[in-house]
Structure formats: structure tokens, C-alpha cells
Design a protein around this motif. Structure first.
Motif, PDB file in Angstrom:
ATOM      1  N   PHE A 150       4.582   2.152  -9.601  1.00 13.01           N
ATOM      2  CA  PHE A 150       4.010   1.114  -8.743  1.00 13.01           C
ATOM      3  C   PHE A 150       2.765   1.646  -8.033  1.00 13.01           C
ATOM      4  CE2 PHE A 150       3.676  -1.427  -4.879  1.00 13.01           C
ATOM      5  CZ  PHE A 150       3.861  -2.713  -5.375  1.00 13.01           C
ATOM      6  N   ASP A 151       1.677   0.859  -8.054  1.00 13.76           N
ATOM      7  CA  ASP A 151       0.420   1.239  -7.390  1.00 13.76           C
ATOM      8  C   ASP A 151       0.084   2.712  -7.628  1.00 13.76           C
ATOM      9  OD1 ASP A 151       0.275  -1.310  -6.448  1.00 13.76           O
ATOM     10  OD2 ASP A 151       0.291  -0.799  -4.330  1.00 13.76           O
ATOM     11  N   THR A 166       3.222   7.669  -6.601  1.00 10.88           N
ATOM     12  CA  THR A 166       3.668   6.283  -6.611  1.00 10.88           C
ATOM     13  C   THR A 166       4.730   6.072  -5.545  1.00 10.88           C
ATOM     14  OG1 THR A 166       4.729   4.555  -7.950  1.00 10.88           O
ATOM     15  CG2 THR A 166       5.305   6.823  -8.468  1.00 10.88           C
ATOM     16  N   SER A 168       6.855   2.497  -3.475  1.00  9.40           N
ATOM     17  CA  SER A 168       7.043   1.064  -3.337  1.00  9.40           C
ATOM     18  C   SER A 168       7.524   0.747  -1.935  1.00  9.40           C
ATOM     19  CB  SER A 168       8.070   0.562  -4.359  1.00  9.40           C
ATOM     20  OG  SER A 168       8.537  -0.714  -4.027  1.00  9.40           O
ATOM     21  N   GLU A 199       3.299   2.304   0.310  1.00  5.66           N
ATOM     22  CA  GLU A 199       2.853   2.038  -1.057  1.00  5.66           C
ATOM     23  C   GLU A 199       1.369   2.385  -1.122  1.00  5.66           C
ATOM     24  OE1 GLU A 199       3.747  -2.198  -1.401  1.00  5.66           O
ATOM     25  OE2 GLU A 199       1.609  -2.651  -1.221  1.00  5.66           O
TER      26      GLU A 199
END
Length: 523
Positions: A150-151, A166, A168, A199
Motif C-alpha cells: 500500500f502506498d 509500506t 496502511s 500511510e
């Protein structure tokens, strides 16, 4: 703080040629105003390669995906390329079996090492991709990892060792993935830190320290952590938040050793804009702002690199080129057989795609709505409009307001003003007004967006001079659970139910400044 980000209407007529954008950040006197672009450029990542800066921004289900901008001074930006010509991996990207609004390509991370650009991005619900190219203009190729990061925040050491950070918001655990030399495979995974709600991780190195930046969406805040090792232990400090400048971003270095910050701010109906700020250092910790006004992004500041001329992304278009300008994006993947720039040179031809409503229609051509207040006009030739065609101009967003040209079985053309609101239960469309059109072929349509009042208005003309409002004001809004997860976009469209006959030709799109309804909201 939002009022402090809506800057003066005086910027509308800054020195020099008439602007393509409505907003001018560069004030022409050695200073600039935030935001650098008064439009929805979210999830920024910025790097320097030599004396050139590159800025990547999220595009969700818009195509081509991931916008890449270029600057010489961190203030004057132009669009230089996009990452992906189409979205892959879901039928919804083609508007088959539903839509992909709030999916697609999210926060990306751009880096440069040993003559190659690398860009990490994670299509929502799919595995992370590591793109690479020798030229930022492409062509881009990619490796796909074995997991969804994620991101992802890409970091490459001078010796080529590469990592992805990463995290979240739902967890807040920051994981560091070690990549192989080709940035094609994960070789190790370690949990290195925890920040509740974190995040949007980004890593950089300065001197003896690594710095880890994280967005905290629940608090709309930005933190920085530092450590002498990538694997920790990390010490964390709060930086700024949306009241003082923004909540997702990091820093970029200048050739002379100074640093500048970039940060995303939730900015109301226009969407999420990016601000830039000087940064200074105290005891090896970055401080946003200046020693005279620390801890906040300044509304106005000295340009970090003087001497470069004004530049900006294109907006207005006469469709005379062989390719669409880089300012344009399609809503989801387009059907290339249903549009053309060559069938009638100097015009954009849109043939209707099959859809029962605007919200699910392919080949809607968009570009970002501009603030603080802007007016966009198009000129159409509707002589080839067929019964069942629904073609026109307006907006795409949480509220999509459109002027739609139709033709009845008797051959008469009419205009409808519709507003579609996307809700958690699905889109709801209301027809607010209609008008009968004479048998002329030319039709001018106009869309006004005013982000000082968060209201828009539509109008039409039969001669390009005398205008008639239709349907009244409509709301401008941004939300992440409904709509497109973007600020309002200008939208040119042509779709139909049960027919593929007919077409509409677009002669030109023109953007100009609009006096704001509430000048007191700007300073």
C-alpha cells in the motif's frame, strides 16, 4: 487554513501572456504563492535529477495513468508525460461489469538511479508494480511483485540496494521490503516501525540519518522519523498538518544543499492540492517554513531557484495536433474506435459509446477543474447527432452537472441540464431543465466552476456571444467515499442507448479566469 490557500484574484492577470491556467503561483517578483497548481494534484512525490525536478501525482481511473510533471525551479510546472497508456487487470477499467472510480493507480513513488527512472505504484486491489525507463517520457516497462504494498515508498541507496516502505492507515505498522538488484522481486520483509494511522511512507537520507515521512489521515498530519539505520530504531516527531500546510509529502534537495518540502492538503471541493515550502534544519531535524515563521507552510515565499521563466500545464486546446494534449485524460480506458482527431482535421470527433447514463459511459474526455474560479467553453458541431445520442459538456465528480444535446425522432435537437450525484447507494440523476434548439449546427456550451463559493453553473449559446443559463447553480464537492476521489473535472462526452450511429465534433476547448463570487475568501 483553506482560506489562506485561496490566493488573490490578482494572480489572474500576472505579468506576461494570458495564462492557460487560471492561477499563477509565480508572482514575477522572485516570490511564489501556494498552492503551486490550483487544481487536484494529490499524493505528490518529487525528485531532482541534476537541475531538473519531477513531480508525480495520482490519477485513479483516469487514462493515461499517473501524471508526471517537470520543473526547473519547483514553482513553474509543465506536464511531461504519463506512466501508463491504459489500465490493466480489471474489466471495470473498461466500464464492464461496473466502474473503477476510487480504484486504479494511487500514490506512486519516483526515484532515479544510475541513468534509470524507477516508479513504484500499486493498483488498488492488485500487486505492486515497479516501472522503469531511461527517459521519463517513456517507454515504461514494469516488473510485478508478489504482493500488494500500500502506498509504496521507494528508496535506493547509492550502491543500488533498493527498498519499499509500506504502511496502511488501518494498521500503522511500517514494513520495509528489500528488493533484488533488478527491482523485480522481494527478498526480505521486516516490520521497522509503528505509528498509529500511518500511510504514505517516503524515505530519504541526509548525512548520518535516514528520514521516514508518513501521512496520518485520521489526524490530517505529517510525521517525520529518523534513524541511523533503515531498520530502526526510529524516533518520531510531528511535523505539520492541514491547518499549517498539509499532511502527506516529504522533502527534495536543491543542488546547493538546501531543502524544500512538498505536501498535500485537503482543500475542499477542488480536491487535494500540493503546497511547497522552504525547510531548514535544527539538530538534524527538518523544520517546515522559515526561522522567522517555523512550523508552517508559508502562503507566500521566495522562489527557491530564481531566474526561470513562467511555465504551466496546458489547458485550452483547438484539437489541431495529431495527438491529444497531455492535459487530457479519459474517464476509464477509452474505446479508440469511437474517437478521432483525423477524421475531420482540426476537430475532435466523438462517436457515441453504448451506455445508459453518463456515469457509466466510456470515452468521456476530462481535464482538471481549475481554481479559484474558472470558465471553460467548447464549440460543437451537432449536425451529425443521431436519435439516441447524448453528447455534451459539463463536469465529472461527486456531482456531475452536464448540458446534454439530444435529437428526437422528428429531427429536432434539444438540450438537457442534468445533475448526477454519486451516493453510497449509487448514482442519482435529476433533469433540471430543457431547451429546444433551432436547426443550426453550431452549439457553444459553457461550464463555470467557482471554488470560493463551491458552486458551478452551465450555459449555452447559439452564436458564441449571447449566453443562456440553464438549470441554475449546482454544488461542487469532493469526498473519498463517493464520486471519483478527485475534484470536479471538466468533461466532454458522447454516449447513446442502443445506437452507435451519429457523432459530435468538438472545435475547441477554451479555459479562462472567472471573477470569484466571494473575493473575501481570497487573500
Amino acid at each position: 487554513m483553506r482560506g489562506a490557500r485561496l490566493a488573490a484574484a490578482a494572480m489572474l492577470v500576472a505579468a506576461g501572456a494570458a495564462p492557460a491556467q487560471v492561477w499563477r503561483s509565480d508572482q514575477g517578483d522572485g516570490t511564489f504563492r501556494n498552492p503551486v497548481l490550483f487544481a487536484d494534484y494529490p499524493d505528490p512525490d518529487v525528485i531532482r535529477v541534476g537541475e531538473v525536478y519531477y513531480f508525480v501525482s495520482t490519477t485513479f481511473a483516469n487514462v493515461p495513468g499517473v501524471t508526471i510533471l517537470e520543473s526547473r525551479d519547483l514553482v513553474n510546472w509543465t506536464i511531461v508525460s504519463h506512466l501508463a497508456e491504459r489500465l490493466e487487470g480489471r474489466p471495470q477499467y473498461d466500464l464492464i461489469g461496473g466502474n473503477a472510480y476510487r480504484k486504479g493507480l494511487y500514490a506512486s513513488s519516483l526515484r532515479y538511479h544510475a541513468g534509470t527512472f524507477y516508479l513504484a505504484t500499486t493498483p488498488v486491489g492488485q500487486k505492486t508494480r515497479l516501472y522503469y525507463a531511461k527517459d521519463v517520457r517513456g517507454p515504461w516497462q514494469h516488473h510485478e511483485l508478489d504482493r500488494e504494498a500500500f502506498d509504496p515508498g521507494l528508496f535506493i541507496e547509492p550502491d543500488g540496494r533498493a527498498y519499499l516502505a509500506t504502511a496502511s492507515t488501518a494498521d500503522g505498522t511500517i514494513t520495509l521490503l528489500t528488493l533484488d538488484r533488478d527491482l523485480a522481486r522481494v527478498t526480505d520483509s521486516r516490520k521497522i516501525h509503528y505509528i498509529k494511522g500511518a500511510e504514505g511512507s517516503k524515505i530519504l537520507r541526509r548525512g548520518d540519518y535516514y528520514y521516514l515521512f508518513n501521512a496520518l489521515p485520521p489526524r490530517m498530519a505529517l510525521t517525520v522519523s529518523r534513524s541511523r539505520s533503515l531498520f530502526g530504531p526510529w524516533t518520531t516527531r510531528d511535523q505539520i498538518d492541514d491547518r499549517t500546510g498539509g499532511h502527506q509529502g516529504a522533502l527534495v534537495d536543491l543542488p546547493d544543499g538546501r531543502w524544500f518540502g512538498f505536501v498535500m492538503e485537503d482543500s475542499g471541493a477542488v480536491g487535494r492540492m500540493t503546497n511547497f515550502s522552504p525547510v531548514f534544519w535544527q539538530d538534524d531535524w527538518p523544520v517546515w517554513g522559515t526561522p522567522e515563521a517555523p512550523g508552517r507552510v508559508p502562503f507566500r515565499a521566495k522562489k527557491p531557484i530564481p531566474g526561470y521563466p513562467f511555465a504551466e500545464p496546458a489547458t485550452s486546446d483547438d484539437f489541431s495536433q495529431a495527438r491529444l494534449g497531455l492535459q487530457w485524460q479519459w474517464n476509464h480506458n477509452p474505446d479508440p474506435a469511437r474517437w478521432s482527431l483525423t477524421e475531420r482535421p482540426g476537430w475532435l470527433r466523438l462517436r457515441p459509446t453504448l451506455a445508459d447514463r453518463f456515469w457509466s459511459a466510456r470515452n468521456t474526455l476530462t481535464q482538471k477543474g481549475q481554481g479559484p474560479a474558472s470558465r471553460a467553453e467548447i464549440k460543437l458541431d451537432i449536425r451529425a447527432l443521431a436519435t439516441g445520442n447524448r453528447c455534451g459538456f459539463g463536469t465529472l465528480g461527486q456531482f456531475s452537472a452536464n448540458l446534454t444535446a439530444t435529437r428526437g425522432a422528428d429531427g429536432r435537437a434539444a438540450l438537457e441540464m442534468e445533475v448526477t450525484e454519486d451516493t453510497v447507494e449509487g448514482p442519482r440523476t435529476q433533469t433540471r431543465a430543457t431547451a429546444t434548439l433551432p436547426r443550426a449546427g453550431a452549439l457553444w456550451l459553457r461550464t463555470d466552476l467557482d471554488f470560493t463559493s463551491d458552486l458551478g453553473r452551465l450555459a449555452y449559446s447559439l452564436d458564441g456571444r449571447r449566453w443562456t443559463d440553464l438549470g441554475g447553480d449546482f454544488p461542487l464537492a469532493f469526498a473519498w467515499r463517493t464520486g471519483t476521489f478527485q475534484g470536479p473535472q471538466f468533461a466532454i462526452f458522447c454516449y447513446g442507448t442502443g445506437t452507435s450511429n451519429g457523432w459530435v465534433d468538438v472545435d475547441r476547448f477554451t479555459l479562462s479566469p472567472l471573477p470569484p463570487a466571494r473575493p473575501q475568501a481570497i487573500r
